[in-house]
Structures are given as C-alpha cells and as structure tokens.
Design an enzyme around this catalytic site. Structure first.
Site, short mmCIF file in Angstrom:
data_model
loop_
_atom_site.label_atom_id
_atom_site.label_comp_id
_atom_site.label_asym_id
_atom_site.label_seq_id
_atom_site.Cartn_x
_atom_site.Cartn_y
_atom_site.Cartn_z
N MET A 166 7.97 -12.06 0.53
CA MET A 166 7.35 -11.03 1.38
C MET A 166 6.07 -11.54 2.02
O MET A 166 5.77 -11.22 3.17
CB MET A 166 7.09 -9.75 0.58
CG MET A 166 8.36 -9.05 0.12
SD MET A 166 9.59 -8.76 1.42
CE MET A 166 8.67 -7.80 2.59
N GLU A 167 5.32 -12.35 1.28
CA GLU A 167 4.10 -12.91 1.84
C GLU A 167 4.41 -13.87 2.99
O GLU A 167 3.71 -13.88 4.01
CB GLU A 167 3.29 -13.61 0.74
CG GLU A 167 2.64 -12.67 -0.24
CD GLU A 167 3.58 -11.99 -1.24
OE1 GLU A 167 3.13 -11.05 -1.92
OE2 GLU A 167 4.76 -12.38 -1.34
N LEU A 217 5.01 -1.09 -2.91
CA LEU A 217 5.59 -1.60 -4.15
C LEU A 217 5.59 -3.12 -4.26
O LEU A 217 6.19 -3.68 -5.17
CB LEU A 217 7.01 -1.05 -4.37
CG LEU A 217 7.15 0.47 -4.23
CD1 LEU A 217 8.60 0.88 -4.38
CD2 LEU A 217 6.26 1.20 -5.21
N CYS A 218 4.92 -3.81 -3.36
CA CYS A 218 4.82 -5.26 -3.40
C CYS A 218 3.65 -5.63 -4.31
O CYS A 218 2.56 -5.08 -4.17
CB CYS A 218 4.61 -5.79 -1.98
SG CYS A 218 4.79 -7.56 -1.83
N HIS A 219 3.87 -6.55 -5.24
CA HIS A 219 2.83 -6.94 -6.18
C HIS A 219 1.71 -7.73 -5.51
O HIS A 219 1.99 -8.60 -4.69
CB HIS A 219 3.42 -7.81 -7.30
CG HIS A 219 4.33 -7.07 -8.21
ND1 HIS A 219 5.67 -6.94 -7.94
CD2 HIS A 219 4.10 -6.41 -9.37
CE1 HIS A 219 6.23 -6.23 -8.91
NE2 HIS A 219 5.30 -5.90 -9.79
N ASP A 244 0.03 -10.53 21.22
CA ASP A 244 -1.20 -9.84 21.62
C ASP A 244 -2.06 -10.71 22.54
O ASP A 244 -2.60 -10.23 23.53
CB ASP A 244 -2.00 -9.44 20.38
CG ASP A 244 -3.30 -8.75 20.76
OD1 ASP A 244 -3.25 -7.73 21.48
OD2 ASP A 244 -4.37 -9.25 20.36
#
Length: 158
Positions: A113-114, A75-77, A128
């Site tokens: 969010m980005e 649901l993230c644009h 990693d």
C-alpha cells in the site's frame, strides 16, 4: 473465519492484528505512468515547466506520501519505513513519464500500500505541475509489480 482479513466474522471492519507475526524484511514496488503530448513532455525534459522541476517535486511528493499511507488508507498499519525510492523516467515512446516506487521495511506486514500510494501521489503531482499545459494527461496502469517477504512469499509482474 472471513476470507477478507479486514472484515470480522460479523462483517464489521477491523484492523488486522499483526502482533503475533514475525518481523521480516519486506519490499514492494508499484508502477504507473502519466501519458501526455510530446510538447508537454518536452517541458519536463527541457526543464521549462512553469511550476519548476517536475520530476524532483514528484519524487519528494511520492516519498512523503509513502510515509503517510496509514493516515490515508483506512485500516492500513502505520509502519517504520526503512527506505523509499522513486524512479521517474521520461519516455518519448508513450509519450509521458514512467513512475516506479519501491518501499522497504522490516516488520510484520507488507508495504504494498505504501508503494502504491507513493507511485500514485507522484503521478498526481506530475499532473498538477503540468495541468496548465495539458488537461488531457492520463494516469494509467497503477499496479504492484514486485513484492517480497512475508508469509505469502514473492510476487512479480510487469
């Protein structure tokens, strides 16, 4: 009307309609850190990690992740990202790497969010690339530290 913007009146998930929102300059910065032993940090600062340049690789991974956020977070644009910067700073006091990701856009919705995705993927990449040297590393403190633009205004925490 639901208080959660991604949930409709019936409780079903939905993607928020941002078509009526004004396009404004928006920016967000997220931060976290990876703690490790001093000997592991020395592999980074001395450039002797077996997998190569840890900081450069993590920086590229974070930038790539910011651009793919809408594919990873439901649901993230999808956004037209104007810029992404990642700061990765070795910190002997932790010991570890401090990470800050800043994302900019001009659009109808924010880039928190980005920024969070960029910082977290950069941290995962550090882990990693160094896990052969130390499995006890910890990724900690992921949070939005700054946000500007949009209806809700500016936000800052450290």
């Amino acid at each position: 009307m639901s208080r959660l913007t991604h949930i409709d009146e019936r409780g079903a998930a939905r993607m928020v309609d941002v078509s009526g929102k004004a396009e404004t300059a928006r920016e967000a910065t997220a931060a976290c850190h990876v703690t490790m032993r001093a000997e592991t940090l020395a592999l980074v600062t001395e450039g002797t990690a077996k997998k190569g340049d840890v900081l450069a690789t993590a920086r590229i991974a974070g930038i790539m992740a910011a651009k793919r956020t809408s594919e990873l977070i439901p649901l993230c644009h999808p956004l037209a990202i104007a810029g992404v910067t990642l700061e990765l700073e070795p910190d002997a006091a932790l010991p570890g790497i401090r990470i800050a990701a800043t994302v900019k856009t001009t659009g109808p919705t924010g880039v928190e969010m980005e920024a969070l995705t960029a910082a977290s993927v950069a941290a995962l990449t550090v882990y990693d690339m160094l896990k052969a040297a130390e499995r006890e590393m910890r990724i900690e403190g992921l949070r939005v530290i700054r946000k500007s633009g949009g209806k809700s205004g500016d936000f800052r925490q450290e």
